[in-house]
Design a protein around this motif. Structure first.
Motif, PDB file in Angstrom:
ATOM      1  N   ASN A   1      -2.565 -11.471   4.936  1.00 16.06           N
ATOM      2  CA  ASN A   1      -1.765 -12.447   5.678  1.00 16.06           C
ATOM      3  C   ASN A   1      -0.456 -12.749   4.954  1.00 16.06           C
ATOM      4  O   ASN A   1       0.605 -12.828   5.578  1.00 16.06           O
ATOM      5  CB  ASN A   1      -2.542 -13.740   5.894  1.00 16.06           C
ATOM      6  CG  ASN A   1      -3.581 -13.615   6.984  1.00 16.06           C
ATOM      7  OD1 ASN A   1      -3.590 -12.664   7.760  1.00 16.06           O
ATOM      8  ND2 ASN A   1      -4.479 -14.580   7.046  1.00 16.06           N
ATOM      9  N   ALA A   2      -0.527 -12.932   3.644  1.00 20.62           N
ATOM     10  CA  ALA A   2       0.683 -13.233   2.870  1.00 20.62           C
ATOM     11  C   ALA A   2       1.677 -12.081   2.949  1.00 20.62           C
ATOM     12  O   ALA A   2       2.885 -12.295   3.104  1.00 20.62           O
ATOM     13  CB  ALA A   2       0.320 -13.538   1.415  1.00 20.62           C
ATOM     14  N   VAL A   3       1.191 -10.852   2.866  1.00 20.68           N
ATOM     15  CA  VAL A   3       2.067  -9.685   2.904  1.00 20.68           C
ATOM     16  C   VAL A   3       2.664  -9.492   4.303  1.00 20.68           C
ATOM     17  O   VAL A   3       3.858  -9.262   4.460  1.00 20.68           O
ATOM     18  CB  VAL A   3       1.299  -8.416   2.449  1.00 20.68           C
ATOM     19  CG1 VAL A   3       2.088  -7.151   2.724  1.00 20.68           C
ATOM     20  CG2 VAL A   3       0.939  -8.520   0.973  1.00 20.68           C
ATOM     21  N   ARG A   4       1.830  -9.611   5.342  1.00 20.14           N
ATOM     22  CA  ARG A   4       2.290  -9.348   6.715  1.00 20.14           C
ATOM     23  C   ARG A   4       3.165 -10.441   7.306  1.00 20.14           C
ATOM     24  O   ARG A   4       4.088 -10.147   8.059  1.00 20.14           O
ATOM     25  CB  ARG A   4       1.083  -9.161   7.635  1.00 20.14           C
ATOM     26  CG  ARG A   4       0.556  -7.751   7.694  1.00 20.14           C
ATOM     27  CD  ARG A   4      -0.465  -7.557   8.812  1.00 20.14           C
ATOM     28  NE  ARG A   4      -1.661  -8.376   8.646  1.00 20.14           N
ATOM     29  CZ  ARG A   4      -2.683  -8.087   7.862  1.00 20.14           C
ATOM     30  NH1 ARG A   4      -2.651  -6.980   7.146  1.00 20.14           N
ATOM     31  NH2 ARG A   4      -3.727  -8.878   7.775  1.00 20.14           N
ATOM     32  N   HIS A   5       2.863 -11.690   6.994  1.00 20.69           N
ATOM     33  CA  HIS A   5       3.457 -12.769   7.773  1.00 20.69           C
ATOM     34  C   HIS A   5       4.480 -13.642   7.061  1.00 20.69           C
ATOM     35  O   HIS A   5       5.059 -14.519   7.699  1.00 20.69           O
ATOM     36  CB  HIS A   5       2.346 -13.671   8.329  1.00 20.69           C
ATOM     37  CG  HIS A   5       1.368 -12.949   9.189  1.00 20.69           C
ATOM     38  ND1 HIS A   5       1.716 -12.344  10.377  1.00 20.69           N
ATOM     39  CD2 HIS A   5       0.044 -12.709   9.024  1.00 20.69           C
ATOM     40  CE1 HIS A   5       0.649 -11.779  10.915  1.00 20.69           C
ATOM     41  NE2 HIS A   5      -0.378 -11.987  10.112  1.00 20.69           N
ATOM     42  N   THR A   6       4.715 -13.455   5.762  1.00 18.85           N
ATOM     43  CA  THR A   6       5.591 -14.410   5.075  1.00 18.85           C
ATOM     44  C   THR A   6       6.980 -13.876   4.754  1.00 18.85           C
ATOM     45  O   THR A   6       7.884 -14.668   4.536  1.00 18.85           O
ATOM     46  CB  THR A   6       4.958 -14.893   3.752  1.00 18.85           C
ATOM     47  OG1 THR A   6       4.889 -13.798   2.839  1.00 18.85           O
ATOM     48  CG2 THR A   6       3.588 -15.500   3.985  1.00 18.85           C
TER      49      THR A   6
ATOM     50  N   PRO B   1       5.844 -18.185  -0.854  1.00 16.06           N
ATOM     51  CA  PRO B   1       6.945 -19.126  -0.681  1.00 16.06           C
ATOM     52  C   PRO B   1       7.164 -19.602   0.763  1.00 16.06           C
ATOM     53  O   PRO B   1       8.030 -20.429   1.010  1.00 16.06           O
ATOM     54  CB  PRO B   1       8.159 -18.341  -1.186  1.00 16.06           C
ATOM     55  CG  PRO B   1       7.801 -16.926  -0.964  1.00 16.06           C
ATOM     56  CD  PRO B   1       6.314 -16.838  -1.148  1.00 16.06           C
ATOM     57  N   SER B   2       6.399 -19.124   1.715  1.00 13.42           N
ATOM     58  CA  SER B   2       6.555 -19.540   3.108  1.00 13.42           C
ATOM     59  C   SER B   2       5.824 -20.853   3.347  1.00 13.42           C
ATOM     60  O   SER B   2       4.734 -21.074   2.829  1.00 13.42           O
ATOM     61  CB  SER B   2       5.985 -18.467   4.039  1.00 13.42           C
ATOM     62  OG  SER B   2       5.900 -18.955   5.363  1.00 13.42           O
TER      63      SER B   2
ATOM     64  N   ALA C   1       7.816 -12.640   2.037  1.00  8.99           N
ATOM     65  CA  ALA C   1       8.048 -12.939   0.619  1.00  8.99           C
ATOM     66  C   ALA C   1       8.193 -11.660  -0.191  1.00  8.99           C
ATOM     67  O   ALA C   1       7.710 -10.602   0.200  1.00  8.99           O
ATOM     68  CB  ALA C   1       6.881 -13.762   0.083  1.00  8.99           C
ATOM     69  N   ARG C   2       8.840 -11.773  -1.336  1.00  4.51           N
ATOM     70  CA  ARG C   2       8.940 -10.635  -2.255  1.00  4.51           C
ATOM     71  C   ARG C   2       7.708 -10.530  -3.130  1.00  4.51           C
ATOM     72  O   ARG C   2       7.322  -9.445  -3.549  1.00  4.51           O
ATOM     73  CB  ARG C   2      10.190 -10.772  -3.115  1.00  4.51           C
ATOM     74  CG  ARG C   2      11.467 -10.660  -2.272  1.00  4.51           C
ATOM     75  CD  ARG C   2      12.681 -10.927  -3.076  1.00  4.51           C
ATOM     76  NE  ARG C   2      12.886  -9.840  -4.022  1.00  4.51           N
ATOM     77  CZ  ARG C   2      13.872  -9.802  -4.882  1.00  4.51           C
ATOM     78  NH1 ARG C   2      14.729 -10.779  -4.935  1.00  4.51           N
ATOM     79  NH2 ARG C   2      13.993  -8.784  -5.709  1.00  4.51           N
ATOM     80  N   THR C   3       7.086 -11.677  -3.442  1.00  2.31           N
ATOM     81  CA  THR C   3       5.878 -11.699  -4.269  1.00  2.31           C
ATOM     82  C   THR C   3       4.929 -12.777  -3.740  1.00  2.31           C
ATOM     83  O   THR C   3       5.322 -13.639  -2.951  1.00  2.31           O
ATOM     84  CB  THR C   3       6.189 -12.028  -5.755  1.00  2.31           C
ATOM     85  OG1 THR C   3       6.732 -13.338  -5.837  1.00  2.31           O
ATOM     86  CG2 THR C   3       7.145 -11.010  -6.364  1.00  2.31           C
ATOM     87  N   PHE C   4       3.702 -12.705  -4.212  1.00  4.12           N
ATOM     88  CA  PHE C   4       2.726 -13.761  -3.958  1.00  4.12           C
ATOM     89  C   PHE C   4       1.934 -13.963  -5.248  1.00  4.12           C
ATOM     90  O   PHE C   4       1.970 -13.118  -6.140  1.00  4.12           O
ATOM     91  CB  PHE C   4       1.798 -13.424  -2.772  1.00  4.12           C
ATOM     92  CG  PHE C   4       0.906 -12.245  -3.005  1.00  4.12           C
ATOM     93  CD1 PHE C   4      -0.343 -12.404  -3.582  1.00  4.12           C
ATOM     94  CD2 PHE C   4       1.317 -10.965  -2.665  1.00  4.12           C
ATOM     95  CE1 PHE C   4      -1.167 -11.317  -3.808  1.00  4.12           C
ATOM     96  CE2 PHE C   4       0.498  -9.867  -2.888  1.00  4.12           C
ATOM     97  CZ  PHE C   4      -0.742 -10.050  -3.463  1.00  4.12           C
TER      98      PHE C   4
ATOM     99  N   PRO D   1       3.625  -7.960  -6.253  1.00  2.27           N
ATOM    100  CA  PRO D   1       4.631  -7.666  -5.222  1.00  2.27           C
ATOM    101  C   PRO D   1       4.011  -7.764  -3.834  1.00  2.27           C
ATOM    102  O   PRO D   1       2.847  -7.412  -3.636  1.00  2.27           O
ATOM    103  CB  PRO D   1       5.084  -6.241  -5.534  1.00  2.27           C
ATOM    104  CG  PRO D   1       4.047  -5.671  -6.427  1.00  2.27           C
ATOM    105  CD  PRO D   1       3.325  -6.807  -7.089  1.00  2.27           C
ATOM    106  N   SER D   2       4.781  -8.257  -2.895  1.00  6.10           N
ATOM    107  CA  SER D   2       4.288  -8.433  -1.531  1.00  6.10           C
ATOM    108  C   SER D   2       4.369  -7.103  -0.782  1.00  6.10           C
ATOM    109  O   SER D   2       5.243  -6.888   0.064  1.00  6.10           O
ATOM    110  CB  SER D   2       5.105  -9.518  -0.823  1.00  6.10           C
ATOM    111  OG  SER D   2       4.492  -9.853   0.391  1.00  6.10           O
TER     112      SER D   2
END
Length: 167
Positions: free
Chosen positions: A89-94, A117-118, A96-99, A48-49
């Motif tokens: 970075n994925a959590v803060r800037h995208t 998904p960004s 998204a719900r998941t990575f 989960p993001s």
């Protein structure tokens, strides 16, 4: 950071953890993360993001680097730090719900990927001494041998690679 193969092999021999009779708290947490989430060196692990997923990604990375691959403690420590930066970075800037987290090893190299998904590309920004944020990709650039971003049909994969000594 570039270390010669002879230097890396010496580090690996001197810094390899001796097998413990009973895992410590961090080792138990890493094993639990593998059991709950799966092994990112076998198949992509979806998380989960959320900020707390960075801790899970760090545990998974440590477990694979030290336990599965038998890498040196210093190399594993660098990989854990860089995974934390890419996940942050994925959590803060995208948004998204998941990575996804995926770890690959081939002769002489490891590659760790964080997929989201960004299609927005991360930027390596100049870092000043007093900056309190924005150092993530700076650290990736300094500690990894190579890094980059691959655009995917739905999103991107931000990755780094590090040289390793083969057994």
């Amino acid at each position: 950071m570039m270390v010669g193969m002879a230097g890396l092999e010496g580090m690996q021999q001197s810094q390899r953890r001796a097998p413990a009779a009973r895992p410590g708290p961090l080792d138990e947490a890493a094993l639990k993360a593998l059991d709950l989430c799966g092994n990112p060196s076998v198949d992509e692990v979806r998380l989960p993001s959320r900020p707390e997923s960075a801790a899970t990604a760090r545990r998974l990375t440590e477990s694979v680097c030290l336990g599965t691959w038998g890498l040196s403690a210093q190399l594993a420590e660098h990989a854990v730090l860089l995974v934390s930066e890419l996940v942050g970075n994925a959590v803060r800037h995208t948004g998204a719900r998941t990575f996804g987290l995926r770890m690959l090893r081939r002769r002489g190299w490891i590659r760790i990927e964080v997929r989201d998904p960004s299609r927005g590309l991360p930027c390596l920004m100049p870092v000043r001494e007093m900056d309190t944020s924005g150092r993530g990709l700076f650290l990736v650039d300094k500690l990894a041998d190579r890094w980059g971003v691959d655009l995917l049909p739905r999103g991107k994969s931000t990755w780094f690679e590090m040289r390793v000594a083969d057994r």
